[in-house]
Scaffold this motif. Structure first.
Motif, short mmCIF file in Angstrom:
data_model
loop_
_atom_site.label_atom_id
_atom_site.label_comp_id
_atom_site.label_asym_id
_atom_site.label_seq_id
_atom_site.Cartn_x
_atom_site.Cartn_y
_atom_site.Cartn_z
N UNK A 105 0.88 -1.20 -0.10
CA UNK A 105 0.23 0.13 0.08
C UNK A 105 0.86 1.33 0.02
N UNK A 106 2.25 1.30 0.41
CA UNK A 106 3.04 2.31 0.50
C UNK A 106 3.54 2.84 -0.88
N UNK A 107 3.16 1.93 -1.96
CA UNK A 107 3.61 2.76 -3.51
C UNK A 107 2.37 2.93 -4.26
N UNK A 108 2.37 4.14 -4.97
CA UNK A 108 1.09 4.50 -5.68
C UNK A 108 0.86 3.34 -6.80
N UNK A 109 -0.38 2.86 -6.73
CA UNK A 109 -0.67 1.93 -7.44
C UNK A 109 -1.08 2.16 -8.85
N UNK A 110 -1.09 3.59 -9.36
CA UNK A 110 -1.30 4.06 -10.60
C UNK A 110 -0.36 4.66 -11.35
N UNK A 111 1.03 4.64 -10.81
CA UNK A 111 1.88 5.30 -11.22
C UNK A 111 2.93 4.11 -11.27
N UNK A 116 7.51 6.98 -10.11
CA UNK A 116 7.79 7.23 -8.44
C UNK A 116 9.10 7.58 -8.07
N UNK A 155 4.34 -1.55 -13.20
CA UNK A 155 3.62 -0.94 -12.03
C UNK A 155 3.61 -1.43 -10.73
#
Lengths: 332, 334
Positions: A105-111, A116, A155
């Motif tokens: 959850x700590x990484x942005x799922x849509x980038x 990032x 991703x």
């Protein structure tokens, strides 16, 4: 040899949360320092204030309701608590970076991972996009992600948990930070992956020389990587010593409890020992020692007197009346 | 991806077949006799019989439907009972006006709605948040026809600054190429016409766009509030990123998915709303055409318009679904 001047010093840190039902003293008088290249463990149960301590150093406490009400966080001699938000943004991710518990959850799922990663580099370093991309490839190699160049285009959901945590670590190391705060970096991972990540952190620390603040509830992790340990309970440090002496000679009854609750492969007991009771309500702490209601060794005065942290041996500090008594006994 | 689009386009066939059945039966169910409405009250029974026979109204429904479907498939929607004009041609002539109006309203709604929603979420409980969300509550509650009439009263009648009807003033020249007037005026570099078209679009655009704008603003706000609590926003903060990067790159792209769903749905509803708006503002589009056809019991026109609107609705939904993939790479269509 390690430099002896601390890079980060936390003095009398108090972070409180102001809710309608009362003031939650999440961190209530934390002191520690850490030297370059050193690994300091902060250990405790959920709600003991270890993560809040880390977030306070980064000045990432959601406010309101949280507020750092007192204390100093000296980074290279300068008090971070006195910095403006703009100055803090220059420090975060560059001089002090952080990795978190759940790489899912700590990484942005849509980038993409590349996006990032290079945005951190572009924010802090004087590089153009293609240089930043090269740096990202280097970092992916550094943390041991195979086919780094291709994988950058992926991703987060296309990586496994362990690989994602490697990505997080690569991102945190992007600008060669001097302090890395690792907030339970292995908690969400499989045991075998845990070992790999710890090994990686150890290796990177040796190569890059940063100080690591390792926040964990797992004494196994402490044994693996830490030089010194601070045990926290209900927002306060209760024991602070070298990692070796914590395992060889734990002093605080809470630390004893933690040690006993580790499953041992040699033990024949079927049931794990647990510390009885639950962590106290931080809005209404007992009058005396916060641990007294759960402590098997509690004495009458424990319920009325809140002990201060005392030095019981060279570089071994404990907050417990048992030792204040012995000192008194010794001194009389 | 291409496979998915083709599959979705193939799914259009049963959907439109269903719509055609509905459109056809709806017109059979509505009381009233097309033959009588064509010939008037004074027609004799034998005249009516003859016309019904000519129009095929005496054939079984299934035969009538088959005939209807056959000509629709050839792009022929029949001719208007009233004006005898070719319906396909009439609809195609009016479609650009409607699309221009709905696009204008939708872009207005999306830009203002999302911006207001983002600011309201980032500055939660601020005066802006309270003001814009109260405004949004009013926005969803206002009937289009009332808002339209009030705007005409204020801006056209009282202040006299905006035109109350039509797409273009009579004294303004415009060479049409695409029949999208705003586009045509840009293509021909006719700035006088551009300004005139724009002022004509303004009131109907706002009237039509208010409800979707309010809904988009509220959806954006709640979605942003949810996303701003996520771990990856904390990570972005811990990386020392600038505030605008965190809000617009990290948060908005995640928060946009539910907003996109709402936009897709609202777009379809807008086509319905266009009937009201076009009637109030005498906008020469499909909506007004349908309205007049319903009043005049011009069945073939209504049938044709329903089909066209259904096709647009389904296409908008398809575009929405394809856009999901762009905003959320985790979505897989295979």
């Amino acid at each position: 040899m390690k430099d002896e001047t601390p890079i980060l010093q936390v003095k009398q840190l108090h972070t409180h949360f102001f809710s309608k039902s009362g003031v939650v003293k999440a961190v209530d008088g934390v002191n520690f320092d850490i030297k370059p290249g050193e690994t300091l463990g902060i250990v405790g149960e959920s709600g003991s204030g270890k993560s809040i301590t880390a977030m306070s150093i980064m000045r990432l406490i959601p406010s309101p309701p949280g507020k750092i009400v007192n204390g100093e966080v000296l980074f290279k001699g300068e008090d971070l608590l006195k910095k403006s938000e703009k100055q803090m943004r220059k420090i975060r991710g560059k001089e002090i970076s952080m990795i978190f518990q759940d790489p899912m959850t700590s990484l942005n799922p849509v980038l993409t991972v590349e996006k990032q990663m290079i945005e951190t580099i572009l924010t802090h370093e004087n590089m153009n996009k293609s240089q930043a991309r090269e740096r990202a490839v280097e970092l992916m190699d550094l943390v041991g992600i195979p086919e780094s160049r291709n994988r950058l285009k992926n991703y987060p959901h296309e990586f496994s948990g362990g690989m994602r945590q490697r990505v997080m670590i690569a991102m945190a190391l992007a600008c060669n930070p001097e302090v890395l705060i690792a907030d339970e970096p292995t908690t969400a991972l499989d045991v075998t992956i845990q070992a790999q990540i710890l090994e990686l952190l150890n290796k990177l620390q040796k190569e890059l020389g940063m100080a690591i603040v390792m926040i964990t509830h797992d004494l196994g992790v402490v044994a693996e990587v830490c030089d010194r340990v601070m045990v926290m309970y209900a927002g306060k440090p209760v024991e602070f010593t070298e990692a070796n002496s914590l395992f060889a000679n734990p002093k605080h009854p809470y630390t004893w409890g933690l040690m006993n609750s580790i499953p041992k492969i040699t033990s024949k007991k079927e049931k794990l020992e647990a510390i009885e009771g639950a962590p106290p309500d931080l809005r209404a702490l007992p009058q005396g020692c916060s641990f007294a209601p759960r402590c098997k060794h509690a004495m009458e005065q424990c319920l009325t007197i809140d002990p201060s942290i005392t030095k019981v041996e060279e570089s071994h500090h404990v907050r417990c009346l048992l030792y204040e008594e012995t000192e008194k006994v010794i001194s009389t | 991806m291409l496979k998915y689009i083709i599959r979705r386009l193939a799914m259009l066939i049963p959907v439109l077949l269903g719509v055609s059945i509905l459109a056809f039966s709806l017109m059979q169910l509505i009381p009233g006799d097309p033959a009588r409405s064509m010939l008037g009250e004074k027609a004799t029974e034998s005249q009516l019989m003859q016309l019904r026979e000519e129009m095929g109204l005496n054939d079984p429904y299934i035969v009538q439907y088959g005939r209807f479907l056959g000509s629709v498939l050839q792009g022929d929607l029949g001719e208007s009972i009233k004006s005898k004009e070719d319906i396909s041609v009439e609809l195609l002539n009016r479609l650009p006006a409607t699309i221009e109006l709905t696009m204008f309203a939708m872009i207005l709604a999306i830009v203002v709605g999302i911006l207001a929603g983002v600011i309201a979420a980032v500055k939660q409980y601020s005066w802006f948040d309270n003001l814009s969300m109260t405004g949004a509550l009013f926005g969803v509650s206002l009937p289009i026809f009332w808002l339209g009439l009030m705007m005409i009263w204020l801006f056209s009648v009282k202040l006299g600054i905006l035109p109350a009807s039509g797409r273009l003033s009579n004294d303004v020249e415009l060479n049409t190429i695409t029949n999208f007037y705003l586009l045509d005026s840009i293509l021909t570099g006719n700035w006088v016409a551009f300004k005139d078209v724009f002022t004509h679009l303004l009131m109907p655009g706002v009237a039509l766009g208010t409800i979707p704008m309010a809904i988009i603003a509220r959806m954006t706000r709640s979605s942003m509030l949810e996303v701003m609590k996520q771990d990856y926003i904390r990570t972005a903060n811990a990386k020392g990123l600038a505030r605008h990067l965190i809000v617009f790159r990290h948060a908005l792209k995640n928060a946009f998915l539910p907003v996109l769903t709402v936009i897709g749905l609202q777009f379809g509803l807008l086509l319905g709303g266009a009937v009201l708006t076009e009637t109030i503002f005498s906008w020469p589009g499909v909506g007004r055409y349908v309205y007049l056809a319903v009043l005049g019991r011009d069945y073939p026109v209504v049938q044709g318009a329903i089909l066209i609107i259904a096709i647009i609705f389904v296409l908008v939904n398809l575009i929405t679904d394809i856009l999901y993939k762009y905003f959320d790479p985790r979505i897989s269509y295979n």
